[in-house]
Design a protein around this motif. Structure first.
Motif, PDB file in Angstrom:
ATOM      1  N   ASP A  53      10.729  22.769  -5.496  1.00 43.82           N
ATOM      2  CA  ASP A  53      10.521  22.364  -6.878  1.00 43.82           C
ATOM      3  C   ASP A  53       9.055  22.652  -7.202  1.00 43.82           C
ATOM      4  N   ILE A  54       8.838  23.750  -7.933  1.00 46.46           N
ATOM      5  CA  ILE A  54       7.466  24.174  -8.214  1.00 46.46           C
ATOM      6  C   ILE A  54       7.119  24.066  -9.699  1.00 46.46           C
ATOM      7  N   GLU A  55       7.828  23.165 -10.379  1.00 40.61           N
ATOM      8  CA  GLU A  55       7.571  22.959 -11.802  1.00 40.61           C
ATOM      9  C   GLU A  55       6.115  22.573 -12.056  1.00 40.61           C
ATOM     10  N   GLU A  56       5.524  21.797 -11.150  1.00 37.97           N
ATOM     11  CA  GLU A  56       4.148  21.325 -11.326  1.00 37.97           C
ATOM     12  C   GLU A  56       3.140  22.149 -10.528  1.00 37.97           C
ATOM     13  N   VAL A  57       3.528  23.391 -10.214  1.00 29.73           N
ATOM     14  CA  VAL A  57       2.622  24.327  -9.542  1.00 29.73           C
ATOM     15  C   VAL A  57       2.268  25.397 -10.577  1.00 29.73           C
ATOM     16  N   PRO A  58       1.092  25.249 -11.218  1.00 31.55           N
ATOM     17  CA  PRO A  58       0.765  26.158 -12.314  1.00 31.55           C
ATOM     18  C   PRO A  58       0.533  27.596 -11.874  1.00 31.55           C
ATOM     19  N   THR A  59      -0.055  27.777 -10.695  1.00 39.94           N
ATOM     20  CA  THR A  59      -0.351  29.122 -10.218  1.00 39.94           C
ATOM     21  C   THR A  59      -0.106  29.247  -8.722  1.00 39.94           C
ATOM     22  N   VAL A  60       0.196  30.472  -8.317  1.00 41.19           N
ATOM     23  CA  VAL A  60       0.352  30.808  -6.899  1.00 41.19           C
ATOM     24  C   VAL A  60      -0.476  32.065  -6.670  1.00 41.19           C
ATOM     25  N   ASP A  61      -1.384  32.033  -5.690  1.00 38.03           N
ATOM     26  CA  ASP A  61      -2.168  33.239  -5.435  1.00 38.03           C
ATOM     27  C   ASP A  61      -1.463  34.120  -4.407  1.00 38.03           C
ATOM     28  N   SER A  62      -2.084  35.243  -4.073  1.00 36.11           N
ATOM     29  CA  SER A  62      -1.444  36.204  -3.165  1.00 36.11           C
ATOM     30  C   SER A  62      -1.163  35.595  -1.794  1.00 36.11           C
ATOM     31  N   SER A  63      -2.021  34.697  -1.341  1.00 34.71           N
ATOM     32  CA  SER A  63      -1.786  34.026  -0.057  1.00 34.71           C
ATOM     33  C   SER A  63      -0.541  33.151  -0.139  1.00 34.71           C
ATOM     34  N   GLY A  64      -0.402  32.439  -1.266  1.00 32.52           N
ATOM     35  CA  GLY A  64       0.766  31.585  -1.479  1.00 32.52           C
ATOM     36  C   GLY A  64       2.046  32.400  -1.529  1.00 32.52           C
ATOM     37  N   ILE A  65       1.989  33.547  -2.206  1.00 32.95           N
ATOM     38  CA  ILE A  65       3.168  34.411  -2.299  1.00 32.95           C
ATOM     39  C   ILE A  65       3.563  34.909  -0.913  1.00 32.95           C
ATOM     40  N   THR A  91       3.756  31.563 -12.700  1.00 29.88           N
ATOM     41  CA  THR A  91       4.246  31.803 -11.336  1.00 29.88           C
ATOM     42  C   THR A  91       5.383  32.812 -11.356  1.00 29.88           C
ATOM     43  N   PHE A  92       6.306  32.656 -12.298  1.00 25.20           N
ATOM     44  CA  PHE A  92       7.439  33.566 -12.440  1.00 25.20           C
ATOM     45  C   PHE A  92       6.932  35.001 -12.654  1.00 25.20           C
ATOM     46  N   GLN A  93       5.998  35.158 -13.593  1.00 29.47           N
ATOM     47  CA  GLN A  93       5.450  36.484 -13.892  1.00 29.47           C
ATOM     48  C   GLN A  93       4.700  37.064 -12.697  1.00 29.47           C
ATOM     49  N   THR A  94       3.957  36.213 -11.977  1.00 28.14           N
ATOM     50  CA  THR A  94       3.215  36.679 -10.805  1.00 28.14           C
ATOM     51  C   THR A  94       4.170  37.194  -9.732  1.00 28.14           C
ATOM     52  N   LEU A  95       5.225  36.423  -9.452  1.00 24.75           N
ATOM     53  CA  LEU A  95       6.208  36.849  -8.450  1.00 24.75           C
ATOM     54  C   LEU A  95       6.894  38.150  -8.874  1.00 24.75           C
ATOM     55  N   LEU A 103      13.637  38.451  -4.448  1.00 26.71           N
ATOM     56  CA  LEU A 103      13.976  37.883  -3.136  1.00 26.71           C
ATOM     57  C   LEU A 103      14.466  36.440  -3.258  1.00 26.71           C
ATOM     58  N   PHE A 104      14.092  35.794  -4.350  1.00 23.75           N
ATOM     59  CA  PHE A 104      14.393  34.370  -4.535  1.00 23.75           C
ATOM     60  C   PHE A 104      15.412  34.156  -5.646  1.00 23.75           C
ATOM     61  N   SER A 105      16.263  33.165  -5.472  1.00 19.96           N
ATOM     62  CA  SER A 105      17.092  32.690  -6.572  1.00 19.96           C
ATOM     63  C   SER A 105      16.291  31.601  -7.265  1.00 19.96           C
ATOM     64  N   THR A 106      16.197  31.679  -8.588  1.00 16.21           N
ATOM     65  CA  THR A 106      15.444  30.664  -9.323  1.00 16.21           C
ATOM     66  C   THR A 106      16.393  29.869 -10.215  1.00 16.21           C
ATOM     67  N   TYR A 107      16.090  28.598 -10.364  1.00 10.92           N
ATOM     68  CA  TYR A 107      16.935  27.672 -11.123  1.00 10.92           C
ATOM     69  C   TYR A 107      16.087  26.799 -12.016  1.00 10.92           C
ATOM     70  N   ASP A 108      16.687  26.348 -13.122  1.00 16.45           N
ATOM     71  CA  ASP A 108      16.022  25.400 -14.020  1.00 16.45           C
ATOM     72  C   ASP A 108      16.617  24.005 -13.874  1.00 16.45           C
ATOM     73  N   ASP A 109      17.599  23.870 -12.997  1.00 15.71           N
ATOM     74  CA  ASP A 109      18.363  22.631 -12.878  1.00 15.71           C
ATOM     75  C   ASP A 109      18.551  22.300 -11.400  1.00 15.71           C
ATOM     76  N   LEU A 110      18.096  21.113 -10.971  1.00 18.67           N
ATOM     77  CA  LEU A 110      18.178  20.750  -9.557  1.00 18.67           C
ATOM     78  C   LEU A 110      19.617  20.713  -9.039  1.00 18.67           C
ATOM     79  N   PRO A 111      20.556  20.058  -9.741  1.00 16.72           N
ATOM     80  CA  PRO A 111      21.934  20.057  -9.228  1.00 16.72           C
ATOM     81  C   PRO A 111      22.499  21.471  -9.030  1.00 16.72           C
ATOM     82  N   GLN A 112      22.166  22.386  -9.932  1.00 19.90           N
ATOM     83  CA  GLN A 112      22.611  23.775  -9.786  1.00 19.90           C
ATOM     84  C   GLN A 112      22.000  24.419  -8.552  1.00 19.90           C
TER      85      GLN A 112
END
Length: 120
Positions: A53-65, A91-95, A103-112
């Protein structure tokens, strides 16, 4: 004074799925070390179905990716996966820009996101 660049991590469980909720920047330094240690611990305990759950992660740098991709590979090797929940637009745009979003499945809903593990 600005808030320290601290990454808060909270882990919960729904069925066989671990939900790792993060808040703060995911980048080089202590934040990345904490994230990596958390993921290594979960994966080494056999928890390979993980929703980040990365809703509260505003940015991810290259190390994080790089770390995200590395842990995804580890999870997949053991038959699991890592899903991303509510990535910020940045984050979405950076990835997407660095070519790893697919490589990742992304979701807007936790139950999904949790249910997606049952669908293979």
């Amino acid at each position: 004074m600005r808030k320290a660049k601290r990454l808060d991590i909270h882990i919960s469980t729904q069925g066989e799925v671990k939900i790792v909720k993060m808040a703060g920047r995911l980048g080089m330094g202590q934040a990345l070390d904490r994230f990596s240690a958390t993921m290594i611990e979960l994966l080494s305990q056999g928890h390979n179905k993980i929703v980040l759950d990365i809703e509260e992660v505003p940015t991810v740098d290259s190390s994080g990716i790089g770390m995200l991709v590395r842990h995804l590979a580890t999870a997949k090797q053991s038959g699991g996966a890592i899903r991303l929940l509510k990535p910020s637009k940045f984050t979405f745009q950076t990835l997407k820009m660095v070519g790893v979003l697919n490589l990742f499945s992304t979701y807007d809903d936790l139950p999904q996101a949790v249910a997606s593990f049952d669908q293979g």
